[in-house]
Design a protein around this motif. Sequence first.
Motif, mmCIF file in Angstrom:
data_model
loop_
_atom_site.group_PDB
_atom_site.id
_atom_site.type_symbol
_atom_site.label_atom_id
_atom_site.label_comp_id
_atom_site.label_asym_id
_atom_site.label_seq_id
_atom_site.Cartn_x
_atom_site.Cartn_y
_atom_site.Cartn_z
ATOM 1 N N ILE A 43 3.709 -4.990 16.873
ATOM 2 C CA ILE A 43 4.784 -4.453 17.605
ATOM 3 C C ILE A 43 4.340 -4.020 18.736
ATOM 4 C CG2 ILE A 43 6.090 -2.262 17.423
ATOM 5 C CD1 ILE A 43 5.671 -2.344 14.244
ATOM 6 N N VAL A 44 3.111 -3.449 19.012
ATOM 7 C CA VAL A 44 2.364 -3.132 20.431
ATOM 8 C C VAL A 44 2.396 -4.570 21.214
ATOM 9 C CG1 VAL A 44 0.592 -2.326 21.615
ATOM 10 C CG2 VAL A 44 1.049 -1.140 19.631
ATOM 11 N N ARG A 45 2.096 -5.358 20.763
ATOM 12 C CA ARG A 45 1.980 -6.926 21.440
ATOM 13 C C ARG A 45 3.439 -7.292 21.845
ATOM 14 N NH1 ARG A 45 -1.742 -8.309 17.691
ATOM 15 N NH2 ARG A 45 -0.381 -9.930 16.801
ATOM 16 N N ASN A 46 4.414 -6.966 20.933
ATOM 17 C CA ASN A 46 5.887 -7.302 21.207
ATOM 18 C C ASN A 46 6.398 -6.371 22.256
ATOM 19 O OD1 ASN A 46 6.038 -9.346 19.248
ATOM 20 N ND2 ASN A 46 6.817 -7.997 17.768
ATOM 21 N N LEU A 47 5.887 -5.234 22.421
ATOM 22 C CA LEU A 47 6.159 -4.159 23.612
ATOM 23 C C LEU A 47 5.753 -4.877 24.752
ATOM 24 C CD1 LEU A 47 5.911 -0.802 21.584
ATOM 25 C CD2 LEU A 47 7.822 -1.715 22.784
ATOM 26 N N GLU A 48 4.493 -5.144 24.604
ATOM 27 C CA GLU A 48 4.081 -5.950 25.977
ATOM 28 C C GLU A 48 4.692 -7.237 26.381
ATOM 29 O OE1 GLU A 48 -0.490 -6.720 27.539
ATOM 30 O OE2 GLU A 48 -0.156 -6.945 25.615
ATOM 31 N N GLU A 49 4.931 -7.881 25.479
ATOM 32 C CA GLU A 49 5.954 -9.120 25.888
ATOM 33 C C GLU A 49 7.098 -8.842 26.356
ATOM 34 O OE1 GLU A 49 6.391 -11.785 22.543
ATOM 35 O OE2 GLU A 49 4.183 -12.080 22.533
ATOM 36 N N LYS A 50 7.555 -7.422 25.996
ATOM 37 C CA LYS A 50 9.199 -7.102 26.339
ATOM 38 C C LYS A 50 8.764 -6.288 27.948
ATOM 39 C CE LYS A 50 11.448 -6.560 22.078
ATOM 40 N NZ LYS A 50 12.200 -5.630 21.181
ATOM 41 N N GLY A 51 7.658 -6.344 28.393
ATOM 42 C CA GLY A 51 7.312 -5.539 29.354
ATOM 43 C C GLY A 51 7.276 -4.026 29.422
ATOM 44 N N PHE A 52 7.125 -3.508 28.323
ATOM 45 C CA PHE A 52 6.938 -1.975 28.300
ATOM 46 C C PHE A 52 5.627 -1.401 28.238
ATOM 47 C CE2 PHE A 52 11.462 -2.564 26.736
ATOM 48 C CZ PHE A 52 11.803 -1.373 27.059
ATOM 49 N N VAL A 53 4.596 -2.214 27.924
ATOM 50 C CA VAL A 53 3.343 -1.963 27.832
ATOM 51 C C VAL A 53 2.481 -2.780 28.453
ATOM 52 C CG1 VAL A 53 1.595 -1.623 25.938
ATOM 53 C CG2 VAL A 53 3.741 -0.877 25.574
ATOM 54 N N GLY A 54 1.404 -2.249 28.982
ATOM 55 C CA GLY A 54 0.282 -3.110 29.570
ATOM 56 C C GLY A 54 -0.817 -2.739 28.822
ATOM 57 N N HIS A 55 -1.991 -3.437 29.042
ATOM 58 C CA HIS A 55 -3.318 -3.134 28.295
ATOM 59 C C HIS A 55 -4.497 -3.533 29.247
ATOM 60 C CE1 HIS A 55 -3.574 -7.629 27.779
ATOM 61 N NE2 HIS A 55 -4.930 -7.451 27.585
ATOM 62 N N ASN A 56 -5.707 -2.667 29.034
ATOM 63 C CA ASN A 56 -6.961 -3.028 29.404
ATOM 64 C C ASN A 56 -7.749 -3.409 28.312
ATOM 65 O OD1 ASN A 56 -6.534 -1.861 32.113
ATOM 66 N ND2 ASN A 56 -6.557 0.165 31.215
ATOM 67 N N ALA A 57 -8.500 -4.663 28.549
ATOM 68 C CA ALA A 57 -9.474 -5.236 27.488
ATOM 69 C C ALA A 57 -10.669 -4.513 27.566
ATOM 70 C CB ALA A 57 -9.549 -6.806 27.803
ATOM 71 N N PHE A 58 -11.461 -4.475 26.345
ATOM 72 C CA PHE A 58 -12.713 -4.084 26.252
ATOM 73 C C PHE A 58 -13.329 -4.916 25.141
ATOM 74 C CE2 PHE A 58 -10.297 -0.201 27.551
ATOM 75 C CZ PHE A 58 -11.109 0.299 28.649
#
Length: 122
Positions: A43-58
Amino acid sequence: MQKLTNKEEEIMHILWRLKKAFVKEVQAEITEDQPHYNTLSTIVRNLEEKGFVGHNAFGNTHQYYPIITLEAYSKKYMNTAIDNYFNSSYKNMVSFFAKEEKISAAELREILDMIENPKGEK
């Protein structure tokens, strides 16, 4: 901007509140109908695809953060709701809440004061 599902909105509210979080932190905030970790991650990755969420990789882990503000999302969907349910009329919306006793006369006076004195001038 796409309309979010109820679960996506719930997750966005968590991210808006936390500002940034790992999936496990989001999961810990969900009190009812907690999805499995993998489901939540999807769900979170889908939010990212929709442009609502970004991420920082660790390493292999991602910390997510909202890109769309709560205010921007609220404005878009409040306007849509007013158009769809109240004939594009704020008066119809306010009278609906007054009839349903969801807003008091004192609150209506406060709203009138905000309209008449938008900068808080007396």
